[in-house]
Write an enzyme that holds these catalytic residues in place. Structure first.
Site, short mmCIF file in Angstrom:
data_model
loop_
_atom_site.label_atom_id
_atom_site.label_comp_id
_atom_site.label_asym_id
_atom_site.label_seq_id
_atom_site.Cartn_x
_atom_site.Cartn_y
_atom_site.Cartn_z
CG HIS A 68 -24.56 -18.41 -51.00
ND1 HIS A 68 -23.27 -18.08 -50.63
CD2 HIS A 68 -24.49 -19.65 -51.53
CE1 HIS A 68 -22.46 -19.08 -50.94
NE2 HIS A 68 -23.17 -20.05 -51.47
CG ASN A 146 -17.97 -20.78 -51.14
OD1 ASN A 146 -18.95 -20.08 -51.37
ND2 ASN A 146 -18.07 -22.08 -50.98
CE1 TYR A 356 -24.55 -20.73 -56.97
CE2 TYR A 356 -24.40 -23.11 -56.98
CZ TYR A 356 -24.05 -21.90 -56.45
OH TYR A 356 -23.19 -21.85 -55.37
#
Length: 533
Positions: A68, A146, A356
């Site tokens: 990303h 997404n 994350y």
């Protein structure tokens, strides 16, 4: 338009406002020359402004996101409908941001590509990230997903392998379709995602006309401690538009920032993009009557059995003031949930929840949550101290600054009172390393293929043939077998295409946009009429 904005900015600022300073706030009187012995002599060590300026420049780029990296973002708000279809939303969740009709919550959204680097063209075939940070009254909620509603793998332990295979070769530094298909052919659960990615759905036309999805299965919890499984879906009010390979190449030849530019200019002219948020709800059980596991992120939930329920809308109405400060440093995490929202046992979600936030602490720093773009808009009071780039201590009014632990009777922080009954699922199973039981890897890929229009099928086959024809025949055979298992026509057309390409000695020329004019219209009209979209 740019000249008008520039003039307006200049006229609104007085001379003092525009005085250049260094990071200490000192006015800079000479920004053109080093301090030297004579006008051509050596520089001296006390060149403070120069050293500060250059050392900061050396550090202007934080580590690029592993995935990303290429992104665009905007500010806006989410407005709740206050219900879930005909039911009060409190039946399913006690999350405060959803309870009142018309209640608005500030948001920041980051759109992105997944595999490619920070300055890669926005026309490349790739999933697109769709991450939303809600600044709720109970703190932040991050809905990280997404544009497509499924993923390549169902177990997080495979994520590093998948990304390694999709990223450039570690020796040549060139991306290689053979590496991609080597992983996918030997990870058959990825075939459904491959079917989407190699169709026009693999290249959204822009960010405004792109769907979004939470991908993973989450849970909602109500005030009685009862839970349901939930999936999130964003549907663009602007309609859906995807590109053929040829259309993407034509855009890329002229502009590799087209999606970022499109989003920025739309907001600047007041054409604010809007999405509606839908959920699918399922009881929190294993559902043996289904031919798939509800926690499997490679699967769609059929919307004839689990209908899309609208619960709110999102409007993006403000561009970032500084790209790096906001879009680049914004940090999302799937573990960032507020009361009334919870995790499921989705294996990918469990892995993402660690990965994350761990990535953000490495990439931005341990105090990344003190940056304004990441900080909640509610009070923060913790016992965490120190770490690189801490610039404040999160003390509550009346908190004893000497007490950075809990419990304490000396004026320290205290635990909050529960907002409702805690959800306490029961487990009775052995600790194992096994795949889920229901793992049909091709059925839904076949359903997706059959839901495509003719031009989409043509594009899918041609794109697969173009890349697979360059691969080891053993990989071709494995991919053909998966296609045949998904749908007879799918497999036959892929086999015929690869055979013809082999005879020709090279890949076939890309198709033109056969029926391509129908692409956006098809997506807008079909919407949620099939399980595939």
């Amino acid at each position: 338009m740019k000249d008008e904005r520039r003039e307006a900015t200049q006229h609104s600022a007085n001379e003092e406002d525009l005085t250049l300073t260094n990071r200490q706030g000192h006015p800079v009187t000479n920004n053109q020359n080093l301090r030297t012995i004579g006008n051509r002599g050596p520089a001296t060590l006390e060149n403070y402004h120069f050293i500060e300026k250059l050392s900061h420049f050396d550090r202007e780029r934080i580590p690029e996101r592993v995935v990303h990296a290429r992104g665009a973002g905007a500010h806006g708000y989410f407005e709740a409908y206050g219900s879930a279809g005909d039911e009060p939303i409190s039946k399913y969740t006690r999350a405060k941001l959803f309870q009142e009709k018309g209640k608005q919550t500030p948001v920041f959204v980051r759109f992105s590509s997944v595999i490619h680097g920070g300055h890669s063209p926005e026309t490349l075939r790739d999933p697109r990230g769709f991450a939303v940070k809600f600044y709720t009254e109970d703190g932040n909620w991050d809905l990280v997903g997404n544009n497509l509603k499924i993923f390549f793998i169902r177990d997080a332990i495979k994520f590093p392998d998948m990304i390694h295979a999709f990223k450039p070769d570690p020796v040549t530094n060139i991306q290689d379709s053979e590496r991609f298909f080597d992983f996918c052919a030997n990870s058959p659960e990825s075939f459904h995602m491959v079917t989407f990615i190699y169709s026009p759905w693999g290249i959204p036309a822009n960010y405004r006309q792109m769907q979004g999805s939470g991908v993973n299965t989450y849970k909602w919890v109500n005030s009685e401690g009862e839970a349901v499984l939930v999936k999130y879906h964003w549907e663009p009010k602007q309609g859906i538009k995807n590109l053929t390979q040829q259309e993407a190449e034509e855009i890329q030849a002229k502009n590799f920032n087209h999606a970022t530019q499109d989003l920025y200019e739309a907001i600047e002219r007041g054409d604010y993009p809007e999405w509606e948020l839908f959920v699918q709800i399922m009881s929190d059980e294993e559902h043996p009557e289904l031919d798939f596991d509800p926690l499997d992120d490679t699967k769609l939930w059929p919307n004839d059995q689990f209908p899309w329920i609208p619960i709110g809308r999102m409007v993006l109405n403000k561009n970032p003031e500084d790209y790096f400060t906001e879009v680049e440093q914004v940090a999302f995490g799937t573990g960032v949930l507020v009361d009334g929202l919870d995790f499921s046992d989705d294996k990918m979600l469990q892995g993402r929840t660690f990965s994350y936030s761990d990535t953000q602490r490495y990439r931005v720093g341990p105090n990344y949550l003190q940056l304004p773009i990441n900080a909640p808009k509610t009070r923060v009071a913790t016992n965490q101290r120190g770490g690189q780039m801490q610039y404040k201590v999160d003390l509550a009014p009346g908190q004893n600054p000497h007490v950075n632990y809990e419990p304490s009777i000396l004026g320290g922080l205290q635990e909050a009172k529960p907002a409702g009954k805690e959800y306490t699922p029961h487990y009775d199973a052995n600790l194992v390393r096994e795949s889920i039981d229901r793992n049909d890897n091709t059925k839904q890929a076949g359903e997706t293929y059959r839901a495509f229009e003719k031009w989409e099928k043509d594009e899918l086959i041609q794109n697969l043939v173009n890349d697979l024809s360059k691969c080891d025949p053993r990989l071709q055979d494995k991919m053909i077998a998966l296609a045949e298992d998904a749908d007879e026509e799918y497999g036959r057309r892929l086999r015929e295409g690869l055979t013809n390409a082999s005879k020709a000695g090279s890949s076939m020329r890309p198709l033109g946009n056969e029926g391509g004019e129908k692409g956006p219209k098809m997506a807008e009209e079909k919407g949620r009429e099939t399980d595939s979209y």
